[in-house]
Design a protein around this motif. Structure first.
Motif, PDB file in Angstrom:
ATOM      1  N   VAL A   3      -8.126  -2.570   0.650  1.00  0.00           N
ATOM      2  CA  VAL A   3      -7.724  -2.189  -1.128  1.00  0.00           C
ATOM      3  C   VAL A   3      -9.049  -2.438  -2.383  1.00  0.00           C
ATOM      4  CG1 VAL A   3      -6.051  -4.282  -2.861  1.00  0.00           C
ATOM      5  CG2 VAL A   3      -6.274  -4.285  -0.591  1.00  0.00           C
ATOM      6  N   ASP A   4      -8.527  -1.557  -2.813  1.00  0.00           N
ATOM      7  CA  ASP A   4      -9.628  -0.746  -4.060  1.00  0.00           C
ATOM      8  C   ASP A   4      -8.010  -1.102  -5.319  1.00  0.00           C
ATOM      9  OD1 ASP A   4     -11.822   0.466  -2.366  1.00  0.00           O
ATOM     10  OD2 ASP A   4     -10.589   1.666  -1.932  1.00  0.00           O
ATOM     11  N   TRP A   5      -9.119  -1.605  -6.803  1.00  0.00           N
ATOM     12  CA  TRP A   5      -9.031  -1.950  -7.507  1.00  0.00           C
ATOM     13  C   TRP A   5      -9.685  -0.967  -8.651  1.00  0.00           C
ATOM     14  CZ3 TRP A   5      -4.429  -4.036  -9.735  1.00  0.00           C
ATOM     15  CH2 TRP A   5      -3.988  -4.752  -8.887  1.00  0.00           C
ATOM     16  N   TYR A   6      -9.373  -0.474  -9.576  1.00  0.00           N
ATOM     17  CA  TYR A   6     -10.012   1.029 -10.703  1.00  0.00           C
ATOM     18  C   TYR A   6      -9.233   0.449 -12.204  1.00  0.00           C
ATOM     19  CZ  TYR A   6     -10.716   3.817  -6.513  1.00  0.00           C
ATOM     20  OH  TYR A   6     -11.814   3.930  -5.267  1.00  0.00           O
ATOM     21  N   TYR A   7     -10.252   0.627 -13.107  1.00  0.00           N
ATOM     22  CA  TYR A   7      -9.900   0.608 -13.921  1.00  0.00           C
ATOM     23  C   TYR A   7     -10.510   1.748 -14.532  1.00  0.00           C
ATOM     24  CZ  TYR A   7     -10.824  -0.600 -18.983  1.00  0.00           C
ATOM     25  OH  TYR A   7     -10.479  -0.701 -20.306  1.00  0.00           O
ATOM     26  N   MET A   8      -9.279   2.029 -15.628  1.00  0.00           N
ATOM     27  CA  MET A   8      -9.223   3.149 -16.305  1.00  0.00           C
ATOM     28  C   MET A   8      -8.875   3.060 -17.934  1.00  0.00           C
ATOM     29  SD  MET A   8      -7.833   6.097 -14.333  1.00  0.00           S
ATOM     30  CE  MET A   8      -6.096   5.163 -13.707  1.00  0.00           C
ATOM     31  N   CYS A  42      -4.322  -0.169  -8.679  1.00  0.00           N
ATOM     32  CA  CYS A  42      -4.261  -0.821  -7.394  1.00  0.00           C
ATOM     33  C   CYS A  42      -4.023   0.352  -5.869  1.00  0.00           C
ATOM     34  CB  CYS A  42      -3.391  -1.937  -6.994  1.00  0.00           C
ATOM     35  SG  CYS A  42      -3.335  -2.444  -5.592  1.00  0.00           S
ATOM     36  N   ILE A  43      -4.877   0.409  -5.209  1.00  0.00           N
ATOM     37  CA  ILE A  43      -4.368   1.021  -3.957  1.00  0.00           C
ATOM     38  C   ILE A  43      -4.472   0.450  -2.701  1.00  0.00           C
ATOM     39  CG2 ILE A  43      -5.457   3.511  -2.754  1.00  0.00           C
ATOM     40  CD1 ILE A  43      -6.705   4.368  -5.161  1.00  0.00           C
ATOM     41  N   VAL A  44      -3.980   0.798  -1.946  1.00  0.00           N
ATOM     42  CA  VAL A  44      -3.690  -0.561  -1.053  1.00  0.00           C
ATOM     43  C   VAL A  44      -3.358   0.633   0.691  1.00  0.00           C
ATOM     44  CG1 VAL A  44      -2.349  -2.133   0.474  1.00  0.00           C
ATOM     45  CG2 VAL A  44      -2.456  -2.060  -1.852  1.00  0.00           C
ATOM     46  N   TYR A  45      -4.719   0.656   1.553  1.00  0.00           N
ATOM     47  CA  TYR A  45      -4.479   1.591   3.070  1.00  0.00           C
ATOM     48  C   TYR A  45      -4.180   0.464   3.785  1.00  0.00           C
ATOM     49  CZ  TYR A  45      -6.591   4.448   5.804  1.00  0.00           C
ATOM     50  OH  TYR A  45      -6.356   5.765   7.180  1.00  0.00           O
ATOM     51  N   ARG A  46      -3.660   1.002   4.332  1.00  0.00           N
ATOM     52  CA  ARG A  46      -3.607   0.408   5.858  1.00  0.00           C
ATOM     53  C   ARG A  46      -3.381   1.160   7.239  1.00  0.00           C
ATOM     54  NH1 ARG A  46      -1.554  -4.748   4.671  1.00  0.00           N
ATOM     55  NH2 ARG A  46       0.015  -4.908   2.702  1.00  0.00           N
ATOM     56  N   THR A  93       0.189   2.964  -4.340  1.00  0.00           N
ATOM     57  CA  THR A  93      -0.938   3.069  -4.983  1.00  0.00           C
ATOM     58  C   THR A  93       0.320   2.350  -6.547  1.00  0.00           C
ATOM     59  OG1 THR A  93      -2.179   5.571  -4.368  1.00  0.00           O
ATOM     60  CG2 THR A  93      -1.844   4.573  -7.372  1.00  0.00           C
ATOM     61  N   LYS A  94      -0.603   1.721  -7.381  1.00  0.00           N
ATOM     62  CA  LYS A  94       0.146   1.189  -8.205  1.00  0.00           C
ATOM     63  C   LYS A  94      -0.695   1.205  -9.426  1.00  0.00           C
ATOM     64  CE  LYS A  94       3.507  -1.820  -5.542  1.00  0.00           C
ATOM     65  NZ  LYS A  94       3.930  -3.103  -5.539  1.00  0.00           N
ATOM     66  N   LYS A  95       0.335   0.892 -10.731  1.00  0.00           N
ATOM     67  CA  LYS A  95      -0.539   1.307 -12.031  1.00  0.00           C
ATOM     68  C   LYS A  95      -0.432   0.060 -12.670  1.00  0.00           C
ATOM     69  CE  LYS A  95      -2.213   6.242 -11.978  1.00  0.00           C
ATOM     70  NZ  LYS A  95      -2.301   7.800 -12.896  1.00  0.00           N
ATOM     71  N   ILE A  96      -1.081  -0.486 -13.594  1.00  0.00           N
ATOM     72  CA  ILE A  96      -0.193  -1.552 -14.380  1.00  0.00           C
ATOM     73  C   ILE A  96      -1.247  -1.018 -15.700  1.00  0.00           C
ATOM     74  CG2 ILE A  96      -0.633  -4.011 -15.207  1.00  0.00           C
ATOM     75  CD1 ILE A  96      -0.804  -3.866 -12.145  1.00  0.00           C
ATOM     76  N   LYS A  97      -0.590  -0.744 -16.673  1.00  0.00           N
ATOM     77  CA  LYS A  97      -0.966  -0.436 -18.432  1.00  0.00           C
ATOM     78  C   LYS A  97      -0.955  -1.728 -19.145  1.00  0.00           C
ATOM     79  CE  LYS A  97      -0.477   2.431 -22.303  1.00  0.00           C
ATOM     80  NZ  LYS A  97       0.092   3.173 -23.000  1.00  0.00           N
ATOM     81  N   LEU A  98      -2.594  -2.550 -19.394  1.00  0.00           N
ATOM     82  CA  LEU A  98      -2.641  -4.101 -19.163  1.00  0.00           C
ATOM     83  C   LEU A  98      -2.956  -3.890 -20.455  1.00  0.00           C
ATOM     84  CD1 LEU A  98      -3.103  -7.309 -18.889  1.00  0.00           C
ATOM     85  CD2 LEU A  98      -5.663  -6.601 -18.483  1.00  0.00           C
ATOM     86  N   THR A  99      -2.135  -4.310 -22.293  1.00  0.00           N
ATOM     87  CA  THR A  99      -2.350  -5.166 -23.225  1.00  0.00           C
ATOM     88  C   THR A  99      -2.954  -6.038 -23.529  1.00  0.00           C
ATOM     89  OG1 THR A  99       0.004  -5.658 -24.026  1.00  0.00           O
ATOM     90  CG2 THR A  99      -0.945  -2.927 -23.972  1.00  0.00           C
TER      91      THR A  99
END
Length: 221
Positions: A60-65, A126-130, A144-150
């Motif tokens: 699992v990898d988490w990225y922030y933009m 969020c990128i999940v590789y199995r 791959t899932k993206k979350i737009k946080l406020t």
């Protein structure tokens, strides 16, 4: 985001596949997107395993933009990873403020931000590789899932949650009133039966003993 009714329930959920009665149901729900300044915030990322009898290795990898400004390139930063059965927090602005919030079976690979700041606003990926383990080959799948946080200064009430809470209290009041009516009705019915039984017993006791011992003979022609 925590609402007045507790954890906000999502209206649309996708039930994944359950293959064993002892295994909990995997439910793929979207993440909350409204964080409160100074509070913790869970970034939900769920990747259901459809067949639990198949062994797999999960990475699992988490990225922030940050929020992209006009005519500027987005800067993607690696902030967290889960590899070889251990979570690892990357160096950067989130160092010391991220915690693993997933499950042991790695269907829930969520993380939690501690002490949210305004600088945490942006898009999280969020990128999940199995990689599945078969006898002859090892196929893989990624999600791959993206979350737009406020980020808000204070928690705001949810209209839907408030309406649900009001309806819950109205239902409780109606149910309580109905139970009281049923109790009064049953009490009156039992009291009436007792009165009838008492009248019958009183009438029987009022009959002379001679009539009790010699009941009237049936009339015959």
């Amino acid at each position: 985001m925590v609402t007045r009714t507790g954890v906000h329930l999502q209206t649309l959920v996708l039930l994944c596949f359950v293959v064993h009665p002892s295994r909990p149901v995997c439910v793929d729900i979207p993440s909350e997107t409204d964080a409160v300044l100074g509070k913790s915030m869970k970034l939900t990322c769920i990747s259901c395993i459809k067949r639990d009898e198949i062994k797999s290795k999960t990475h699992v990898d988490w990225y922030y933009m940050p929020n992209k400004e006009k005519d500027t390139a987005s800067n993607k930063t690696h902030i967290y990873k889960y590899n070889v059965d251990s979570p690892v927090e990357s160096d950067g602005p989130f160092k010391g403020r991220l915690a693993w919030n997933g499950s042991q079976d790695l269907q829930d690979v969520s993380i939690r931000i501690i002490n949210v700041t305004y600088n945490d606003r942006g898009i999280y990926e969020c990128i999940v590789y199995r990689q599945f383990e078969f006898d002859s080959f090892k196929p893989s799948v990624s999600l791959t899932k993206k979350i737009k946080l406020t980020v808000k200064a204070k928690a705001t009430g949810d209209a839907a949650a408030l309406y649900s809470e009001i309806m819950m209290y109205v239902l409780l009041v109606c149910l309580t009133f109905w139970l009281l009516v049923e109790m009064v009705y049953c009490y009156r019915k039992i009291s009436k039966s007792d009165e009838q039984a008492l009248d019958t017993a009183t009438n029987y006791l009022a009959i002379p003993s001679e009539q009790k011992d010699n009941p009237a003979a049936p009339v015959t022609e």
